[in-house]
Design an enzyme around this catalytic site. Structure first.
Site, PDB file in Angstrom:
ATOM      1  N   GLU A  68     -44.027  78.989   2.976  1.00 58.60           N
ATOM      2  CA  GLU A  68     -43.894  78.215   4.204  1.00 58.60           C
ATOM      3  C   GLU A  68     -43.466  76.776   3.940  1.00 58.60           C
ATOM      4  OE1 GLU A  68     -47.744  78.999   5.736  1.00 58.60           O
ATOM      5  OE2 GLU A  68     -48.727  77.317   4.728  1.00 58.60           O
TER       6      GLU A  68
ATOM      7  N   ARG B 169     -60.385  77.424  29.365  1.00 55.38           N
ATOM      8  CA  ARG B 169     -59.197  77.006  28.630  1.00 55.38           C
ATOM      9  C   ARG B 169     -58.282  78.188  28.352  1.00 55.38           C
ATOM     10  NH1 ARG B 169     -62.239  72.750  24.511  1.00 55.38           N
ATOM     11  NH2 ARG B 169     -62.810  71.256  26.141  1.00 55.38           N
TER      12      ARG B 169
ATOM     13  N   SER C  82     -48.840  77.506  11.670  1.00 52.94           N
ATOM     14  CA  SER C  82     -50.133  76.830  11.573  1.00 52.94           C
ATOM     15  C   SER C  82     -49.955  75.356  11.223  1.00 52.94           C
ATOM     16  CB  SER C  82     -50.995  77.499  10.493  1.00 52.94           C
ATOM     17  OG  SER C  82     -50.405  77.300   9.214  1.00 52.94           O
TER      18      SER C  82
ATOM     19  N   CYS D 120     -58.814  83.130  20.208  1.00 53.85           N
ATOM     20  CA  CYS D 120     -57.856  83.965  20.941  1.00 53.85           C
ATOM     21  C   CYS D 120     -56.512  83.261  21.034  1.00 53.85           C
ATOM     22  CB  CYS D 120     -58.383  84.304  22.336  1.00 53.85           C
ATOM     23  SG  CYS D 120     -57.465  85.641  23.148  1.00 53.85           S
TER      24      CYS D 120
ATOM     25  N   LYS E  34     -58.238  74.463   9.724  1.00 49.12           N
ATOM     26  CA  LYS E  34     -59.036  73.237   9.672  1.00 49.12           C
ATOM     27  C   LYS E  34     -60.395  73.398  10.356  1.00 49.12           C
ATOM     28  CE  LYS E  34     -55.909  70.803  11.714  1.00 49.12           C
ATOM     29  NZ  LYS E  34     -55.154  69.678  12.280  1.00 49.12           N
ATOM     30  N   GLN E  35     -60.562  74.437  11.167  1.00 49.34           N
ATOM     31  CA  GLN E  35     -61.840  74.675  11.840  1.00 49.34           C
ATOM     32  C   GLN E  35     -62.761  75.605  11.055  1.00 49.34           C
ATOM     33  OE1 GLN E  35     -61.151  76.053  15.855  1.00 49.34           O
ATOM     34  NE2 GLN E  35     -59.635  74.467  16.290  1.00 49.34           N
TER      35      GLN E  35
ATOM     36  N   HIS F 270     -56.015  84.829   6.762  1.00 48.44           N
ATOM     37  CA  HIS F 270     -55.463  83.889   5.781  1.00 48.44           C
ATOM     38  C   HIS F 270     -56.635  83.421   4.930  1.00 48.44           C
ATOM     39  CE1 HIS F 270     -52.971  81.033   3.809  1.00 48.44           C
ATOM     40  NE2 HIS F 270     -53.317  79.968   4.512  1.00 48.44           N
TER      41      HIS F 270
ATOM     42  N   GLY G  40     -48.047  86.280  15.447  1.00 45.17           N
ATOM     43  CA  GLY G  40     -48.814  87.242  16.221  1.00 45.17           C
ATOM     44  C   GLY G  40     -48.015  87.982  17.271  1.00 45.17           C
TER      45      GLY G  40
ATOM     46  N   ARG H  43     -65.789  79.226  21.992  1.00 41.90           N
ATOM     47  CA  ARG H  43     -66.726  78.120  22.151  1.00 41.90           C
ATOM     48  C   ARG H  43     -67.200  78.044  23.601  1.00 41.90           C
ATOM     49  NH1 ARG H  43     -63.393  73.189  19.675  1.00 41.90           N
ATOM     50  NH2 ARG H  43     -61.836  74.237  20.978  1.00 41.90           N
TER      51      ARG H  43
END
EC number: 1.1.1.86
Length: 491
Positions: free
Chosen positions: A222, A77, A415, A46, A110-111, A133, A159, A69
């Site tokens: 980018e 968070r 990003s 989110c 990266k996640q 992406h 966004g 998570r």
């Protein structure tokens, strides 16, 4: 580490995928949502894209939930708070994914390796996995279960703009794609079209692209013009203004807000309109400076494109991920410590025309970067539509972030993948342009250029050359879909 998907293709297949980019007719979109209406949609993550796409989809009548998570939920968070404050149902992946019809992964690149592994083990048979992406699919090469349909809907802006344009009953240009290895039910394209419609993209233009074309063009844009050159140009221009004796608050105001004011013209009339905002004398000078810049920067732009196509860039960046972003953090601190970033807030007010009159060099930098990025993407086999969105179209949106809180804000919004590439470009371009900066004349930056006698033949040649560049032709076509785009009062 997975195996780079793009490198597994033969030369012919690579060209086919890079050239995949077709503007979809507006008549092909429907807001009845025959497939997604009543389906269970779960967004994983989110952040900016996750929240704003979800808000748009819910307002379009779709059922949206958020999977976060367990630690994010327990610790309440920011991601949890954003979802709860907007009255979304929130749960863990274990709670929500098994019943989801469409799972949209909007976590950071990266996640993705870990997240996608978790999702695949939980997703029900014949469900759909979405991305905004394609980095994980193309560069990391992660394999997805064969019964899962894999699609992409990639809005060409941050966004926040996805939401703001939707609230204006408009939208933002969007790329959609289906992963060729994961479309066993032949429904991917129709689902992607409905997702794009739900976030408002159909009102601004939707391009049917490929995962490969989206990733390679996105990385190139980018790294060079969108983030890398704006970052390099900001530091160079500020330092030059200070060396000329200008007050730091004037210098920071001209540069920080100048990118936004100047690139606003691109949204409505491309490089042609931007140059038409200059006096004839300034236009001739800006044309020369931009040509000089194109010659200097061409080798760097080409190297970035080559390293993106070969996978060399992504390989090195992913190695830095495994090293806890050591190199990225070094570069990040270096930019944060520049004089441009350290200067206190400026309360100086400049009129719109002053940015064009006193920022001639900035106009030249923009033209050079846009045309160069566009030309090299075309050389690489990328279609004009993709190259336009990743060079000219997104530039005002990135400039807006600099206007808010300088490079700190830009690097916060984009990003980590984009930030790494931007810093990499800076490392090469900044020292290379030092000699060029020493050749600047009075009137190139910080001062208005005095009008001189004009050679009509020269002026006509310059006007014709700018207007006939391929980026201007494709821009005219694509901007017809964006006639309702908002104009920002940015000065």
């Amino acid at each position: 580490m997975g195996s780079n998907y793009f490198n597994s293709l033969n030369f012919r297949q690579k060209l086919i995928q890079l050239r995949q980019c077709t503007l979809i007719r507006k008549e092909e979109f429907s807001e009845t949502f025959k497939i997604l209406k009543g389906k269970n949609i779960v967004i994983v993550g989110c952040g900016s894209q996750g929240l704003n796409q979800g808000l748009n989809m819910r307002d379009s009548g779709l059922n949206v939930k958020y999977a976060l998570r367990k630690n994010s939920i327990i610790s309440q968070r920011s991601s949890w708070k954003r979802a709860i404050d907007n009255k979304f149902l929130v749960g863990t992946c274990e709670e929500l994914i098994p019943t989801a019809d469409l799972v949209i992964n909007l976590t950071p690149d990266k996640q993705h390796e870990h997240v996608v592994d978790v999702l695949q083990n939980l997703m029900k048979k014949n469900s759909i996995l979405g991305f905004s992406h394609g980095f994980n699919i193309i560069e990391f090469g992660q394999k997805i279960r064969q019964d899962i349909t894999v699609i992409m809907v990639a809005p060409k802006c941050p966004g926040t703009e996805v939401r703001e344009e939707y609230k204006r009953n408009f939208g933002v240009p969007t790329l959609i794609s289906v992963h060729l290895d994961n479309d066993c039910h032949n429904i991917g394209l129709e689902v992607a079209k409905e997702w794009a419609t739900a976030i408002g993209g159909h009102r601004a233009g939707v391009l049917h692209s490929s995962f490969s074309a989206e990733v390679k063009s996105d990385l190139m844009g980018e790294q060079t013009i969108l983030c890398g050159l704006l970052q390099t140009g900001s530091v160079l221009c500020y330092d030059k203004l200070i060396s000329q004796g200008h007050d730091c608050h004037y210098a920071v105001k001209l540069v920080q807000s100048g990118w936004e004011v100047i690139t606003e013209s691109l949204k409505h009339g491309g490089i042609t309109l931007m140059f038409d905002r200059l006096s004839n004398t300034a236009k001739i000078r800006a044309y020369k400076l931009s040509n000089d810049l194109k010659k200097i920067l061409s080798p760097i732009f080409k190297k970035h494109m080559d390293d993106i196509l070969s996978g060399y860039y992504s390989k090195n960046m992913m190695l830095d991920w495994k090293n806890d972003d050591k190199q990225l953090k070094i570069w990040r601190r270096s930019i944060q410590n520049t004089s441009f970033e350290q200067c206190s807030i400026s309360h100086i007010t400049l009129l719109e025309h002053e940015y064009f009159e006193n920022g001639l060099l900035m106009v030249a930098i923009i033209r050079a970067g846009v045309e160069l990025a566009f030309e090299i993407m075309i050389e690489a086999g990328i279609k004009e539509e993709s190259a336009y969105y990743e060079s000219l179209h997104e530039l005002p949106l990135i400039a807006n972030t600099i206007a808010r809180k300088r490079l700190y804000e830009m690097n916060l919004i984009i990003s980590d993948t984009a930030e790494y590439g931007s810093h990499l470009f800076f490392q090469s371009a900044f020292p290379l342009l030092q000699d060029f900066m020493n050749t600047l004349e009075h009137g190139d930056l910080g001062n208005k250029m005095l009008d001189q006698a004009i050679n009509n033949v020269d002026l006509n040649y310059i006007n014709t050359t700018i207007r006939n560049h391929p980026v201007e032709h494709i821009g005219q076509k694509l901007r017809r879909y964006m006639t309702n785009i908002k104009q920002i009062n940015c000065y």
